[in-house]
Motif scaffolding. Structure first.
Motif, PDB file in Angstrom:
ATOM      1  N   TYR A 158      10.936  57.134  22.840  1.00  0.00           N
ATOM      2  CA  TYR A 158      10.572  55.586  22.625  1.00  0.00           C
ATOM      3  C   TYR A 158       9.376  55.310  23.445  1.00  0.00           C
ATOM      4  O   TYR A 158       8.610  54.521  23.322  1.00  0.00           O
ATOM      5  CB  TYR A 158      11.904  54.972  22.862  1.00  0.00           C
ATOM      6  CG  TYR A 158      11.771  53.521  22.820  1.00  0.00           C
ATOM      7  CD1 TYR A 158      11.872  52.812  21.928  1.00  0.00           C
ATOM      8  CD2 TYR A 158      11.700  52.741  24.320  1.00  0.00           C
ATOM      9  CE1 TYR A 158      11.831  51.428  21.726  1.00  0.00           C
ATOM     10  CE2 TYR A 158      11.497  51.606  24.131  1.00  0.00           C
ATOM     11  CZ  TYR A 158      11.685  50.676  22.773  1.00  0.00           C
ATOM     12  OH  TYR A 158      11.580  49.271  23.075  1.00  0.00           O
ATOM     13  N   ASP A 169      15.882  59.048  16.336  1.00  0.00           N
ATOM     14  CA  ASP A 169      16.749  57.956  17.013  1.00  0.00           C
ATOM     15  C   ASP A 169      15.669  57.110  17.710  1.00  0.00           C
ATOM     16  O   ASP A 169      15.758  55.768  17.619  1.00  0.00           O
ATOM     17  CB  ASP A 169      17.663  58.504  17.856  1.00  0.00           C
ATOM     18  CG  ASP A 169      19.016  59.127  17.400  1.00  0.00           C
ATOM     19  OD1 ASP A 169      18.942  58.830  16.326  1.00  0.00           O
ATOM     20  OD2 ASP A 169      19.632  59.844  18.257  1.00  0.00           O
ATOM     21  N   ALA A 170      14.678  57.526  17.997  1.00  0.00           N
ATOM     22  CA  ALA A 170      13.590  56.837  18.749  1.00  0.00           C
ATOM     23  C   ALA A 170      12.897  55.922  17.610  1.00  0.00           C
ATOM     24  O   ALA A 170      12.707  54.592  18.042  1.00  0.00           O
ATOM     25  CB  ALA A 170      12.711  57.588  19.694  1.00  0.00           C
ATOM     26  N   LEU A 171      12.683  56.485  16.755  1.00  0.00           N
ATOM     27  CA  LEU A 171      11.819  55.999  15.524  1.00  0.00           C
ATOM     28  C   LEU A 171      12.589  54.735  15.081  1.00  0.00           C
ATOM     29  O   LEU A 171      12.061  53.783  14.520  1.00  0.00           O
ATOM     30  CB  LEU A 171      11.298  56.869  14.576  1.00  0.00           C
ATOM     31  CG  LEU A 171      10.296  58.052  15.163  1.00  0.00           C
ATOM     32  CD1 LEU A 171      10.123  58.983  13.899  1.00  0.00           C
ATOM     33  CD2 LEU A 171       8.920  57.202  15.058  1.00  0.00           C
ATOM     34  N   GLU A 201      12.984  47.196  16.310  1.00  0.00           N
ATOM     35  CA  GLU A 201      12.181  46.382  17.130  1.00  0.00           C
ATOM     36  C   GLU A 201      10.756  45.820  16.595  1.00  0.00           C
ATOM     37  O   GLU A 201      10.209  44.978  17.434  1.00  0.00           O
ATOM     38  CB  GLU A 201      11.869  46.825  18.422  1.00  0.00           C
ATOM     39  CG  GLU A 201      13.392  47.152  19.494  1.00  0.00           C
ATOM     40  CD  GLU A 201      13.084  47.583  20.987  1.00  0.00           C
ATOM     41  OE1 GLU A 201      11.866  47.594  21.321  1.00  0.00           O
ATOM     42  OE2 GLU A 201      14.277  47.914  21.329  1.00  0.00           O
ATOM     43  N   LYS A 230      15.535  60.790  23.739  1.00  0.00           N
ATOM     44  CA  LYS A 230      15.293  59.429  22.650  1.00  0.00           C
ATOM     45  C   LYS A 230      14.500  58.516  23.591  1.00  0.00           C
ATOM     46  O   LYS A 230      13.481  57.870  23.276  1.00  0.00           O
ATOM     47  CB  LYS A 230      16.409  58.943  22.223  1.00  0.00           C
ATOM     48  CG  LYS A 230      16.371  57.747  21.715  1.00  0.00           C
ATOM     49  CD  LYS A 230      17.470  56.642  21.451  1.00  0.00           C
ATOM     50  CE  LYS A 230      17.264  55.345  21.085  1.00  0.00           C
ATOM     51  NZ  LYS A 230      18.362  54.450  21.264  1.00  0.00           N
ATOM     52  N   GLU A 231      14.986  58.198  24.886  1.00  0.00           N
ATOM     53  CA  GLU A 231      14.172  57.197  25.745  1.00  0.00           C
ATOM     54  C   GLU A 231      12.728  57.758  26.046  1.00  0.00           C
ATOM     55  O   GLU A 231      11.987  56.802  26.165  1.00  0.00           O
ATOM     56  CB  GLU A 231      15.061  56.684  27.201  1.00  0.00           C
ATOM     57  CG  GLU A 231      16.387  56.447  26.733  1.00  0.00           C
ATOM     58  CD  GLU A 231      17.253  56.039  28.004  1.00  0.00           C
ATOM     59  OE1 GLU A 231      18.259  55.497  27.891  1.00  0.00           O
ATOM     60  OE2 GLU A 231      16.819  56.756  28.884  1.00  0.00           O
ATOM     61  N   ILE A 288       5.807  53.414  22.737  1.00  0.00           N
ATOM     62  CA  ILE A 288       5.266  52.068  23.535  1.00  0.00           C
ATOM     63  C   ILE A 288       3.960  52.160  23.960  1.00  0.00           C
ATOM     64  O   ILE A 288       3.110  51.341  23.757  1.00  0.00           O
ATOM     65  CB  ILE A 288       6.508  51.587  24.073  1.00  0.00           C
ATOM     66  CG1 ILE A 288       7.660  51.246  23.101  1.00  0.00           C
ATOM     67  CG2 ILE A 288       6.149  50.251  24.855  1.00  0.00           C
ATOM     68  CD1 ILE A 288       7.519  49.703  22.380  1.00  0.00           C
ATOM     69  N   GLU A 346      14.898  53.046  16.446  1.00  0.00           N
ATOM     70  CA  GLU A 346      14.783  52.008  17.327  1.00  0.00           C
ATOM     71  C   GLU A 346      13.416  51.207  17.403  1.00  0.00           C
ATOM     72  O   GLU A 346      13.400  49.766  17.547  1.00  0.00           O
ATOM     73  CB  GLU A 346      15.244  52.260  18.978  1.00  0.00           C
ATOM     74  CG  GLU A 346      15.472  51.273  19.822  1.00  0.00           C
ATOM     75  CD  GLU A 346      15.842  51.690  21.010  1.00  0.00           C
ATOM     76  OE1 GLU A 346      15.880  50.582  21.876  1.00  0.00           O
ATOM     77  OE2 GLU A 346      16.506  52.741  21.163  1.00  0.00           O
ATOM     78  N   LEU A 347      12.265  52.157  17.434  1.00  0.00           N
ATOM     79  CA  LEU A 347      11.168  51.430  17.222  1.00  0.00           C
ATOM     80  C   LEU A 347      10.982  50.543  15.935  1.00  0.00           C
ATOM     81  O   LEU A 347      10.404  49.527  16.084  1.00  0.00           O
ATOM     82  CB  LEU A 347      10.040  52.472  17.304  1.00  0.00           C
ATOM     83  CG  LEU A 347       9.952  53.018  18.715  1.00  0.00           C
ATOM     84  CD1 LEU A 347       9.087  54.335  18.748  1.00  0.00           C
ATOM     85  CD2 LEU A 347       9.269  51.976  19.685  1.00  0.00           C
TER      86      LEU A 347
END
Length: 217
Positions: free
Chosen positions: A12, A48-50, A56, A8-9, A16, A52-53
Motif C-alpha cells: 500500500y 488486500d492493498a489494492l 480510498e 499489505k501495508e 502511494i 484499500e487503494l
C-alpha cells in the motif's frame, strides 16, 4: 516483515509513494501480477492493498483488465479546498473561545519546528506533511474525531492531485516552506480574534471569491 498485515501495508505505502512521485502517472494500469513480482509476495497482501487503494480513491478497478490510477481534475482540487474550508472554519469556531495555555504551547512548539523545516532543503512531500500536521493540530483542538479523519483524508487526496499537476516543477525546485500564515492564525486565536483567524485561514487555503475577497463559510 513476515505477517500478512505488514506486507499489505508495505505494498500500500509503496503504491502511494509511486503515485505521488509520478512513477505511476494518472491513468496508468497496475496489475496484481505486476505487484506480486515486484514485491515478491503472495497474491493475498497485494489484493488486500489494492482493495484499500480502491476504497480510498487512489485506484479504480477495471474488471479483467487491472487497476487504473485515478486522474484528478482542477475541479476536484477546488472542491477539496472548499470542503476543507467548511471543516476547518467550523473547527476554529468550535475551539476559539476555549483554547488553553497548554493548547497555545503545543501550537507554538509546532511553529518553532516548522521554522526549522522552512530553512532546510527538504522534498516537497516533507513540507506538505508539515502543513498537514499544522492543520490537523488546529482541527484536533475542536475534539471532533470524525472531522479530523475527514480532513486528513482530504489533504491526502489533495497531495496526490497536486502531484499529478505539478510534480515536474516541484521535483526540480527547492521548496521553502512559508509558515507566516500559520503564525498569523495562531496569533489571531491568542488575541481571541476569531474573524481574523478565519480570514487568514481562508487565505492560507487559497479560498478567495471572484472579487478578490475571502470566501465566506
Amino acid at each position: 516483515m513476515a505477517d500478512k498485515k505488514s506486507l499489505k501495508e508495505q505494498v500500500y505505502a509503496a503504491v502511494i509513494r509511486d503515485v505521488i512521485s509520478g512513477e505511476y502517472p494518472p491513468n496508468a494500469i497496475l496489475s496484481e501480477k505486476q505487484l506480486i513480482e515486484r514485491f515478491s509476495v503472495s497474491k493475498s497482501p497485494v489484493r488486500d492493498a489494492l482493495i484499500e487503494l480502491c476504497n480510498e480513491g487512489v485506484l479504480r478497478s477495471i474488471p479483467r483488465f487491472g487497476y487504473e490510477v485515478v486522474a484528478y481534475t482542477e475541479k476536484d482540487v477546488r472542491e477539496i479546498i472548499e470542503f476543507r474550508g467548511v471543516l476547518e472554519s467550523h473547527c476554529l469556531r468550535q475551539c476559539a473561545g476555549s483554547l488553553t495555555a497548554a493548547d497555545f504551547e503545543r501550537l507554538d512548539q509546532f511553529l518553532v519546528q516548522s521554522e526549522q523545516l522552512a530553512h532546510s532543503e527538504q522534498e516537497i512531500v516533507a513540507h506538505w506533511e508539515n502543513n498537514v500536521s499544522f492543520h490537523l493540530l488546529l482541527c484536533s483542538l475542536a475534539q471532533n474525531e470524525y472531522i479530523y479523519k475527514e480532513l486528513e483524508r482530504s489533504m491526502n487526496v489533495q497531495l496526490r492531485a497536486y502531484a499529478q499537476f505539478h510534480w515536474d516543477r516541484w521535483h526540480k525546485t527547492a521548496i521553502i516552506l512559508d509558515v507566516d500564515t500559520h503564525k498569523m492564525i495562531v496569533r489571531a486565536l491568542a488575541r481571541r480574534d476569531l474573524e481574523e483567524a478565519l480570514r487568514v485561514l481562508r487565505q492560507d487555503l487559497g479560498l478567495w471569491n471572484e472579487s478578490g475577497s475571502p470566501a465566506r463559510f
